[in-house]
Design a protein around this motif. Structure first.
Motif, mmCIF file in Angstrom:
data_model
loop_
_atom_site.group_PDB
_atom_site.id
_atom_site.type_symbol
_atom_site.label_atom_id
_atom_site.label_comp_id
_atom_site.label_asym_id
_atom_site.label_seq_id
_atom_site.Cartn_x
_atom_site.Cartn_y
_atom_site.Cartn_z
ATOM 1 N N ASP A 1 63.920 43.580 -64.950
ATOM 2 C CA ASP A 1 64.818 43.831 -66.091
ATOM 3 C C ASP A 1 66.277 43.695 -65.668
ATOM 4 N N GLU A 2 66.601 44.256 -64.514
ATOM 5 C CA GLU A 2 67.977 44.176 -64.011
ATOM 6 C C GLU A 2 68.354 42.744 -63.645
ATOM 7 N N VAL A 3 67.410 42.006 -63.085
ATOM 8 C CA VAL A 3 67.660 40.606 -62.753
ATOM 9 C C VAL A 3 67.946 39.823 -64.023
ATOM 10 N N ALA A 4 67.119 40.032 -65.054
ATOM 11 C CA ALA A 4 67.306 39.327 -66.330
ATOM 12 C C ALA A 4 68.666 39.656 -66.932
ATOM 13 N N ARG B 1 59.113 33.700 -68.132
ATOM 14 C CA ARG B 1 58.656 32.332 -68.400
ATOM 15 C C ARG B 1 58.986 31.415 -67.219
ATOM 16 N N HIS B 2 60.046 31.728 -66.520
ATOM 17 C CA HIS B 2 60.452 30.915 -65.368
ATOM 18 C C HIS B 2 59.857 31.426 -64.055
ATOM 19 N N PHE B 3 59.683 32.729 -63.958
ATOM 20 C CA PHE B 3 59.160 33.354 -62.741
ATOM 21 C C PHE B 3 58.147 34.407 -63.167
ATOM 22 N N GLY C 1 56.637 36.745 -61.850
ATOM 23 C CA GLY C 1 56.840 38.105 -61.344
ATOM 24 C C GLY C 1 57.817 38.086 -60.191
ATOM 25 N N ARG C 2 57.973 39.230 -59.576
ATOM 26 C CA ARG C 2 58.931 39.359 -58.478
ATOM 27 C C ARG C 2 58.579 38.417 -57.317
ATOM 28 N N ASP C 3 57.297 38.295 -56.999
ATOM 29 C CA ASP C 3 56.911 37.427 -55.897
ATOM 30 C C ASP C 3 57.328 35.979 -56.159
ATOM 31 N N ALA C 4 57.121 35.511 -57.371
ATOM 32 C CA ALA C 4 57.510 34.133 -57.717
ATOM 33 C C ALA C 4 59.022 33.970 -57.625
ATOM 34 N N LEU C 5 59.761 34.986 -58.051
ATOM 35 C CA LEU C 5 61.219 34.947 -57.957
ATOM 36 C C LEU C 5 61.654 34.917 -56.497
ATOM 37 N N VAL C 6 61.056 35.769 -55.669
ATOM 38 C CA VAL C 6 61.409 35.813 -54.244
ATOM 39 C C VAL C 6 61.078 34.478 -53.583
ATOM 40 N N ARG C 7 59.956 33.871 -53.944
ATOM 41 C CA ARG C 7 59.597 32.560 -53.372
ATOM 42 C C ARG C 7 60.613 31.488 -53.788
ATOM 43 N N ALA C 8 61.088 31.554 -55.026
ATOM 44 C CA ALA C 8 62.113 30.600 -55.473
ATOM 45 C C ALA C 8 63.423 30.852 -54.726
ATOM 46 N N LEU C 9 63.752 32.114 -54.493
ATOM 47 C CA LEU C 9 64.955 32.440 -53.718
ATOM 48 C C LEU C 9 64.801 31.985 -52.268
#
Length: 183
Positions: A25-28, A40-42, A44-52
């Motif tokens: 929520d804070e990231v959004a 829709r883009h990530f 969950g957190r794991d997908a976001l961390v992998r993209a980072l």
């Protein structure tokens, strides 16, 4: 409205650098999008961390190229590398603490490429007689990463000035790595 993925990633990186436990929520909110759009883009957190992680590897490889590691004395190349990587140091500090990135079979090959290039720089410095030979290039590489992360955190918390980042890290690392003349 199209979502700029790079903007979302850089916003997430800036937030997670300051607050590693931030929620999705804070990231959004930081990225100026809804949580649903973020998901829709990530997924969950794991997908976001992998993209980072991919962004961090891209930033590191660009810094390695910019630093021209094979030009001139190795100590000068270390200073150029610290300076070139400084803009990504906060992101790298965050990634440095994400253990799941460095465990198991799914480790990104980009980290190995980066490690090899940095270790090669320290090995060159040792071969040229600039750096101590009693410290393994792998250890000097890990020390380099640790100093980058510590420097990024110190700057983010206002304990040291951003303008001192390159000097602090390069001089502490090199002060310990430089070969001393024997008396």
């Amino acid at each position: 409205m199209a979502v700029d993925r790079d903007h979302v990633l850089r916003s997430a990186a800036a937030l997670l650098t300051r607050k590693a436990t931030a929620t999705m929520d804070e990231v959004a909110k930081t990225a100026g999008i809804s949580r649903a759009t973020l998901h829709r883009h990530f997924a969950g957190r794991d997908a976001l961390v992998r993209a980072l992680e991919s962004l961090g590897i891209e930033e590191c490889e660009a810094a390695l190229d910019t630093a021209r590691l094979d030009d001139g004395p190795a100590r000068d190349a270390v200073r150029r590398l610290v300076q070139a990587i400084e803009p990504a140091a906060g992101l790298l500090a965050f990634l440095y603490t994400e253990n799941q990135l460095f465990e198991g079979e799914e480790q990104n090959a980009g980290w190995t490429r980066i490690d090899e290039r940095v270790e090669s720089l320290f090995r060159r410095g040792q071969s040229d007689g600039e750096f101590r030979i009693d410290l393994a290039p792998a250890w000097l590489t890990e020390a380099f990463y640790g100093l980058l992360a510590s420097g990024a955190w110190a700057v983010a918390e206002g304990r040291v000035a951003r303008k001192d980042f390159t000097y602090m890290i390069a001089e502490l690392l090199l002060g310990g790595a430089l070969r001393r003349e024997e008396s």
